[in-house]
Scaffold this active site. Sequence first.
Site: not given
Ligand code: G3I
Length: 305
Positions: A127, A170, A206, A235, A237
Amino acid sequence: ADTLGSAAAGQGRYFGTAVAANHLGESAYAATLDREFTSVTPENEMKWDAVEGNRDTFTFGAADQIVNHARSQGMDVRGHTLVWHSQLPSWVSGLGAADLRTAMNNHINRVMGHYKGQIHSWDVVNEAFQDGGSGARRSSPFQDKLGDGFIEEAFRTARAADPAAKLCYNDYNTDGVNAKSNAVYAMVKDFKSRGVPIDCVGLQSHFNGASPVPADYRANLQRFADLGVDVQITELDIEGSGTAQADNYANVVKACLAVDRCTGITVWGVTDKYSWRSSGTPLLFDGNYNEKPAYDAVLSALGGS
Ligand code: G3I
């Protein structure tokens, strides 16, 4: 009966999913994963904040769990991701240029070194381009302090760190022909002409109402492939439900199968229950791990039944 993975294998492709380590202990999650998929991408566990939250202290526990699970099942692993502006610890953003370059290369070397020989493809840079019509690079610590050359440097470092891994760029909103994908296209073309190591382009894919499957999706996959790189749907969906969602999924699969160098498809999660789109239903299995119409459509588009 065929599975997504076996049907895709019949077409010479892999069929993967994003996986979260903390769900592997849920038996229905693991059973669905192991039955249907031939590739996994750690959803968050290999990101910079997860593996190097503090400088030079590497924590691979959760990522190792996924890699070990995948390997025990004979699945491929896509590494995601080495250099990205998001989920980046604040210590990285605070570094000056020289130090940042050292830290970026060290991060790539240490993470790729840990998994050397075990990763099918790495999302080396994720990105790096802006949305909108400018085709410009996105502001990030890497872009702002190291300039355009940071992407090339990351790929060169990555090639040396694990020569067996395919190295991918990516991005999202690059699925059709548009200003952003044109900018990525120009970069890949330049890399190929100058011998900068790059093997694949990941189209995240996405999709939702505001961002539907583009009419020129296949043409876009093909033009990247024609540059001499593999393309991967990384990715996938698609928001929605029922027949409309199923048709969209089928169209994505058909587009990939129509492009020789489209080597595989990864959906961004096993079940709607754990999708990053918390209120959505964009995946192939519902919250109870039932196969949705979208599942049947994908299986059938892959030639399975
Ligand atoms: O693990 C922490 C936890 O310790 C904490 O207490 C909690 C509170 O917010 O957050 C947890 O982390 C979260 C993490 O996912 C794991 O669940 C983050 O807040 C949350 O922002 C994070 O979201 C991820 C996101 O990327 C972040 O940018 C999504 O799961 C994940 O599916 C998403 O994936 C991205 C790809 O990497 C790149 N392309 C877009 C795609 C969708 O956004």
